[in-house]
Design an enzyme around this catalytic site. Structure first.
Site, PDB file in Angstrom:
ATOM      1  CE  LYS A   1      -3.877  -1.827   2.753  1.00  0.00           C
ATOM      2  NZ  LYS A   1      -4.989  -1.535   1.840  1.00  0.00           N
TER       3      LYS A   1
ATOM      4  NE  ARG B   1     -11.123  -9.442  -2.309  1.00  0.00           N
ATOM      5  CZ  ARG B   1     -11.387  -8.500  -3.203  1.00  0.00           C
ATOM      6  NH1 ARG B   1     -11.605  -8.835  -4.469  1.00  0.00           N
ATOM      7  NH2 ARG B   1     -11.432  -7.229  -2.852  1.00  0.00           N
TER       8      ARG B   1
END
Length: 492
Positions: free
Chosen positions: A266, A340
Site C-alpha cells: 500500500k 476475502r
C-alpha cells in the site's frame, strides 16, 4: 474537588403559544429552582437542535446546569433518511451536552436527563466520552467524568432502558479500543488472549486455533495471507449459547491486525489506519461480549481468522495459486485483496455448525467507501427477509445499512481465470465491492448469507457527532439488535 453538573433536554414546540417544551426531568428540576431555568432560557430564547447552553448558580446541588436542544418533539421515523429521528436527536444532543460539560475541566459528576429514551441518552453520553488516550502521559489525558442517570420519577422501566443503552455503549467502546490499539500491541495472539480474558467470565466458550490446526483444516487461503508475517496466525472461535435447542447464527469477522498490502504494498499515506483492518473481528467480539453481558437469549458462534498481511521472503506473490478449504483453487493477482482470502476459509468452516444464517463483516474494499462513504454499511444478502430485519435494526440504532447487488455479472469477473478456479480481484476493475462479495459467495452454500462491508464506516471524523474522532466500532449495536430480534422470531 470537581463540581457536579446536571444535563437537561429541551424540545422545540411549534404548536400552542409555547416556544419550547422541557423534558419531564427538566420540568421537575425547573420546579425545584422556582422557574429559574425557564427564566434563564428565556433571556435568549429557545435552543436550536444540538446546541447547548450552560448556566451557573441556579441550584445549590448542581452549580452547573447544561441544557441541550433536542429538536422537534415526536419527530418520528424519517423515511428518506431511514432513521428514527427521536432517538438520533437525543443521542446527538446529549453527546453535545456531555462533551461541553467534560471540556469545562472542573466537572467530575454529570446527572444525565434520559429525555424520555434512556437507551439513546445512555448511548450518546457514554459513546462521546470514549477517547483512546491510554498510551499518553497523565497530563495529556481527558478528564474522567462519571455519568449518572437522572430519573426523578424513579421509574424502574426507565432505569432498565438506561442500563441497556449503557451496555450497548460499553460494547461499542470495547470494539473501538480493539480497532484503535496500535498493531504492535494488538497482534493476533493478543487479540485471542483478550477474548479469553473478557469472554470466558461471561460464559462464552473460547477456542484459540493455531497454524497447525488451520493446516489440518486445509485452510490454504487463510494461511497464504499469514505466510508473510512473523506473527503466528490465530483462528479464534467463540461460542455463546443461551437459546437451547436452536441452531446458531455464525458471525465471521475479518481479522487482519495490520494490512501493509503484502507484496502489493500500500502507499504509506494513512497506512497506519490499517491497524483497524481487523474491524470485522472487533465487531464480532464486541457483539458477542455485549450479548453475553445482557444474558440475551441467542445462540451465536463467532469466527475470526486473525493474521497480519506483511511483505517478506515467505509472503505470497502476485500470480501464486492457493487452495481453499472447499478445494477451490485461487489465483492471487493482488495480495492487498487479502480480506476475502481469510474470510473464504472461515466461511467454509462456518458450515460445519449447520447455522440458520452466516453473516460476515469486514473492512473489505475501498470501493465501498467510495460508494457509500461513512453514511451506511453496504450489505450483500441472499435473503431479503434477513436484510429487511437488519435494516429495521439500523433504523433503531442510527447505524444504517444499504443493500448492494449480488449479480452473475460480477461472478463472471472472478471466475474468469486461465490458471485457477477463481481470481481474487477479477479483471474489470469496476464495482470492486460487488466483485469482492461475488468472490465470497463462492464459499457459501448456506441459503441464508449476509456480507457487510464496513470499510466506509471504519473510522469517524465528523460523520457521527456522538462518536468523536477515531475508530468507530460501527455497526456493533446494529448487530446486537439484529441477533436479539432474530432469536425473538421477528423475521417476516
Amino acid at each position: 474537588m470537581g463540581k457536579r453538573a446536571i444535563l437537561l433536554g429541551c424540545f422545540e414546540k411549534n404548536e400552542d403559544k409555547e416556544k419550547y417544551l422541557l423534558t419531564e426531568n427538566a420540568t421537575k428540576f425547573d420546579e425545584t429552582v422556582d422557574g429559574k431555568l425557564s427564566d434563564a432560557i428565556n433571556v435568549i430564547g429557545p435552543l436550536k437542535k444540538n446546541k447547548c447552553r450552560v448556566f451557573y448558580g441556579l441550584s445549590p446541588t448542581h452549580p452547573v446546569v447544561a441544557v441541550v436542544g433536542l429538536g422537534p418533539n415526536n419527530a418520528g421515523y424519517n423515511d428518506s433518511e431511514e432513521i428514527d429521528e427521536d432517538r438520533e436527536n437525543i443521542r446527538s444532543a446529549i453527546s453535545v451536552g456531555t462533551r461541553t460539560l467534560r471540556d469545562l475541566g472542573s466537572i467530575d459528576q454529570i446527572d444525565v436527563d434520559d429525555c424520555g429514551d434512556g437507551v439513546a441518552a445512555a448511548e450518546g453520553s457514554h459513546l462521546i466520552l470514549y477517547n483512546y488516550d491510554e498510551l499518553k502521559g497523565e497530563s495529556l489525558k481527558k478528564s474522567n467524568v462519571n455519568l449518572n442517570h437522572l430519573n426523578v420519577s424513579k421509574d424502574p422501566e426507565a432505569e432498565l432502558k438506561w442500563n441497556y443503552g449503557l451496555t450497548l455503549a460499553k460494547g461499542q467502546n470495547i470494539t473501538r479500543r480493539l480497532m484503535e490499539t496500535p498493531a504492535n500491541l494488538m497482534t493476533p495472539t493478543r487479540f485471542g488472549n483478550i477474548a479469553v480474558e473478557e469472554l470466558s467470565k461471561l460464559g462464552v466458550k473460547v477456542h484459540i486455533r493455531d497454524r497447525a490446526w488451520a493446516e489440518s483444516q486445509k485452510m490454504g487461503s487463510f494461511l497464504s495471507v499469514a505466510n508473510g508475517s512473523d506473527q503466528p496466525p490465530i483462528f479464534l472461535e467463540m461460542h455463546y449459547n443461551n437459546a437451547p435447542n436452536t441452531k446458531p447464527i455464525v458471525f465471521v469477522g475479518k481479522g487482519i491486525t495490520f494490512d501493509s498490502g503484502g507484496i502489493s504494498l500500500k502507499p504509506s499515506l494513512n497506512m497506519d489506519k490499517m491497524r483497524a483492518d481487523m474491524g470485522g473481528a472487533a465487531n464480532v467480539f464486541g457483539t458477542i461480549y455485549t450479548l453475553a453481558s445482557l444474558k440475551a437469549s441467542v445462540n451465536i458462534i463467532g469466527l475470526t481468522p486473525l493474521t497480519e498481511n506483511m511483505p517478506s521472503g515467505k509472503a505470497t506473490k502476485p500470480g501464486d495459486v492457493v487452495f481453499a478449504m472447499n478445494g477451490k483453487s485461487i489465483q492471487i493477482d493482488n495480495t492487498d485483496a487479502e480480506g476475502r482470502l481469510v474470510l473464504a476459509d472461515a466461511l467454509c468452516y462456518a458450515h460445519n455448525f449447520e447455522p440458520q444464517l452466516i453473516l460476515d463483516i469486514a473492512t473489505l474494499t475501498g470501493a465501498m467507501k467510495v460508494a457509500l462513504g461513512a453514511a451506511m454499511v453496504g450489505v450483500f444478502s441472499t435473503s431479503t427477509k434477513h436484510y429487511n430485519l437488519l435494516q429495521k435494526c439500523g433504523v433503531q440504532t442510527g447505524d444504517r445499512v444499504w443493500r448492494m447487488p449480488i449479480l452473475s455479472h460480477f461472478t463472471k469477473q472472478i471466475t474468469d481465470s486461465a490458471t485457477a478456479d477463481l481470481n481474487n480481484i477479477g479483471g474489470a476493475g469496476q464495482g470492486g465491492a460487488c466483485v469482492a462479495a461475488a468472490f465470497l459467495k463462492e464459499f457459501v452454500t448456506n441459503p441464508n448469507w449476509m456480507h457487510l462491508d464496513i470499510a466506509g464506516v471504519m473510522d469517524n471524523k465528523d460523520d457521527v457527532s456522538y462518536l468523536g474522532k477515531g475508530m468507530s466500532g460501527r455497526p456493533m449495536r446494529t448487530l446486537v439488535y439484529f441477533a436479539k430480534a432474530f432469536f425473538n422470531n421477528e423475521l417476516n
